[in-house]
Design a protein around this motif. Structure first.
Motif, short mmCIF file in Angstrom:
data_model
loop_
_atom_site.label_atom_id
_atom_site.label_comp_id
_atom_site.label_asym_id
_atom_site.label_seq_id
_atom_site.Cartn_x
_atom_site.Cartn_y
_atom_site.Cartn_z
N GLY A 1 66.64 29.10 47.06
CA GLY A 1 65.86 29.60 48.31
C GLY A 1 65.26 30.83 48.33
O GLY A 1 64.89 31.43 49.56
N SER A 2 65.40 31.72 47.34
CA SER A 2 64.83 33.11 47.38
C SER A 2 64.13 33.49 46.33
O SER A 2 63.99 32.87 45.20
N GLN A 3 63.15 34.42 46.44
CA GLN A 3 62.21 34.78 45.37
C GLN A 3 62.93 35.69 44.37
O GLN A 3 63.89 36.53 44.73
N GLN A 4 62.60 35.53 43.21
CA GLN A 4 63.06 36.41 42.26
C GLN A 4 62.48 37.74 42.25
O GLN A 4 61.13 37.87 43.02
N ASN A 5 62.91 38.93 41.85
CA ASN A 5 62.21 40.23 41.98
C ASN A 5 60.76 40.43 41.36
O ASN A 5 60.04 41.24 42.04
N ASN A 6 60.52 39.85 40.26
CA ASN A 6 59.11 40.09 39.77
C ASN A 6 58.40 38.85 39.92
O ASN A 6 58.80 37.45 40.08
N THR A 7 57.12 39.16 40.39
CA THR A 7 56.25 38.10 40.56
C THR A 7 55.70 37.40 39.32
O THR A 7 55.37 38.02 38.26
N SER A 8 55.35 36.15 39.57
CA SER A 8 54.77 35.38 38.32
C SER A 8 53.33 35.84 37.84
O SER A 8 53.03 35.92 36.93
N LEU A 9 52.52 36.21 38.86
CA LEU A 9 51.19 36.68 38.80
C LEU A 9 50.74 37.37 39.98
O LEU A 9 50.49 37.02 41.03
N THR A 10 50.14 38.60 39.71
CA THR A 10 49.61 39.55 40.75
C THR A 10 48.29 39.98 39.95
O THR A 10 48.23 40.56 38.97
N ARG A 11 47.26 39.86 40.73
CA ARG A 11 45.94 40.10 40.28
C ARG A 11 45.08 41.12 41.22
O ARG A 11 44.95 40.82 42.63
N ARG A 12 44.64 42.20 41.00
CA ARG A 12 43.83 43.31 41.54
C ARG A 12 42.50 43.27 40.77
O ARG A 12 42.44 43.84 39.70
N THR A 13 41.20 42.94 41.48
CA THR A 13 39.89 42.89 40.80
C THR A 13 39.07 43.39 41.83
O THR A 13 39.07 43.25 43.24
N ALA A 14 38.21 44.27 41.21
CA ALA A 14 36.98 44.96 41.79
C ALA A 14 35.60 44.49 41.23
O ALA A 14 35.78 44.91 40.07
N THR A 15 34.70 43.99 41.61
CA THR A 15 33.54 43.40 40.97
C THR A 15 32.24 44.01 41.64
O THR A 15 32.22 43.99 42.83
N ALA A 16 31.35 44.10 41.02
CA ALA A 16 29.97 44.48 41.68
C ALA A 16 28.95 43.14 40.93
O ALA A 16 28.91 43.14 39.65
N SER A 17 28.01 42.62 41.86
CA SER A 17 27.04 41.49 41.14
C SER A 17 25.93 41.88 41.62
O SER A 17 25.29 42.58 42.63
N LEU A 18 24.77 42.13 40.74
CA LEU A 18 23.44 42.13 41.02
C LEU A 18 22.76 40.65 40.99
O LEU A 18 22.77 40.05 40.09
N LEU A 19 22.04 40.41 42.19
CA LEU A 19 21.52 39.19 42.73
C LEU A 19 20.03 39.31 42.51
O LEU A 19 19.35 40.04 43.05
#
Length: 499
Positions: free
Chosen positions: A239-257
């Motif tokens: 009933g509690s989370q483990q210390n390490n997360t299974s997946l953490t994502r940090r993303t920065a993108t630029a798109s030219l349209l």
């Protein structure tokens, strides 16, 4: 001082109240100047209670995926629910919520009370630019690939309950420039429905997804800047989370349209990502392409293809509508941890099934591809769908990697209107899948076939009677080295009323 935590059997009521109370408060506090409200629609509130009864006689109440011997039983499902649709000047809420009591006459399984449904709330707190979105949902998902939960048989399922809060800010600076910033946190509780009440497993966790996007719509040339942060936890049976997360994502993108034509927009995507997956840190360049095509209001194609630190990822959505037909095609590949939230399974819609227990997954690359066709005639309707779903572990060095899964499915449904008040429905669903252990490389195949035939008629404007039968055959090799076959035959009769 010792504290006690609320039982999750009553938490769905608390979650529903947490979502509905701000909505009702916003309606009560809505005050507008007379000059602005003279032409504005009046706030409306519609809350409709519902009651449904379903009586099912089955020759295998233990289900076709259970190792227990087949036992006959009569199952009574009683549901009480609410359909909510409220509209105010600064807020609106809609959805439905239901509690279903499932009782077994011969006690082949424990009696259960299961929540289901979803209620969504949208509030505008400042000039329709800043506000809060919230939702509460609960559903039953199958633990075994290839199977779907049944209102009359809840064995080998899990109940997932989610509460989401999402403050946002959006601003349209002109016809072409817009800004959207959103924070979203979801609290998740997953509880298995075991044949023995003492064997139930409860999992708790939270999921975060935040993003900010600035977009300049291309008159001929435009651009988009986006930053996202997502965090999915490893669930603990305690009933509690483990210390390490299974997946953490940090993303920065630029798109030219670039608008090749007013209907066709294409452009490259370039950015950077840093991620943590089950204790392993990854970072690298994100590159890809964006394509949008909408020649008319009935046809559209949206696609994004990227190469990230987890390999290829994509999203593709194509649809075409005509007066008598609807065609759709969807394909998606992404890095995930939790089983996706899906719509309630029914005889009319099918999708690639997935493991419902979050603690059986870990970080995986999930790929789903499906197509659908709907034909609507004067008295007949035909719904066809088919697809593929598969998962592979993201991190090979994980001590307990999740299994590899693959599943194909096909479903067909026919709806025939006998009279203006009566319908005859028939449906077929076929699935075939494999589960491969990433530790022992043992492959476990499975096949499932389900056929349904039903009849419904309106006794009164708000009362509907239903009856029908179901036949299910399952082949699997999960219990013995050789393939085993299990089957279930059931007949049912039901009555539903909308007040």
């Amino acid at each position: 001082m010792a504290t006690t935590r609320p039982d999750w059997r009553v938490r769905p009521f608390l979650l529903a109240g947490a979502v509905c109370w701000p909505c009702l408060h916003a309606f009560a506090q809505t005050v507008e100047p007379a000059s602005e409200t003279a032409s504005a629609p009046k706030p409306a509130t519609r809350i409709q209670p519902t009651v449904d009864l379903l009586l099912t006689a089955t020759n295998n109440a233990n289900g076709t995926t259970s190792t227990a011997p087949a036992r006959k039983d009569v199952i009574l499902s009683t549901s009480a629910g609410l359909i909510v649709n409220t509209q105010g000047a600064n807020a609106h809420a809609e959805g439905q919520w239901r509690l279903t009591s499932v009782k077994y006459a011969r006690s082949t399984q424990p009696s259960r009370v299961l929540p289901s449904g979803q209620i969504d709330l949208h509030t505008d707190l400042y000039r329709k630019e800043a506000g809060v979105d919230a939702s509460v949902s609960s559903e039953q998902l199958a633990l075994t690939p290839g199977t779907q939960p049944d209102a009359a048989n809840t064995l080998d399922t899990t109940t997932n309950t989610r509460l989401s809060l999402s403050p946002f800010y959006t601003r349209q600076f002109d016809n072409d420039s817009s800004l959207l910033a959103r924070l979203k946190r979801t609290w998740i509780h997953s509880e298995t429905n075991s044949s023995q009440s003492s064997n139930a497993v409860n999992d708790n966790g939270t999921e975060d997804k935040h993003d900010i996007r600035w977009e300049r719509r291309p008159a001929r040339l435009g651009y988009a800047l986006e930053a996202t942060y997502s965090k999915s936890p490893v669930f603990s049976s305690a009933g509690s989370q483990q210390n390490n997360t299974s997946l953490t994502r940090r993303t920065a993108t630029a798109s030219l349209l670039y608008a090749v034509t007013p209907e066709l927009v294409i452009g490259p995507i370039l950015g950077h990502e840093s991620s943590d997956a089950e204790g392993s840190s990854l970072s690298g360049v994100v590159r890809g392409a964006d394509l949008r095509w909408q020649p008319n209001e009935h046809t559209q194609l949206k696609s994004v293809l990227k190469h990230s630190v987890f390999g290829k990822e994509w999203e593709l959505d194509a649809s075409r509508k005509t007066p008598w037909t609807t065609f759709g095609f969807n394909s998606r590949r992404s890095a995930e941890t939790l089983a996706p939230q899906s719509t309630t399974a029914s005889t009319t819609t099918t999708s690639a099934s997935s493991f419902a227990a979050a603690n059986t997954l870990g970080a995986v690359a999930r790929e789903t591809t499906s197509g659908r066709m709907n034909f609507i005639g004067r008295r007949d309707g035909i719904n066809l769908s088919a697809g593929l779903s598969r998962t592979t572990p993201l991190i090979d060095g994980n001590a307990l990697p999740p299994p590899k899964t693959k599943e194909y499915f096909f479903s067909a449904e026919l709806i025939h209107k006998l009279t203006p008040l009566s319908n005859l429905t028939g449906g077929l669903r076929w699935t075939q899948g494999t589960t491969t252990s990433t530790i022992t490389n043992v492959v476990t195949p499975s096949r499932d076939f389900t056929a349904r035939l039903g009849f419904s008629t309106k006794l009164m404007s708000d009362t509907t009677a239903t009856m029908g039968l179901k036949r299910q055959i399952t082949h699997n090799a999960s219990t013995t080295p050789t393939e085993t076959t299990a089957s279930e035959s059931a007949v049912y009769i039901g009555l539903g009323h909308r007040f």
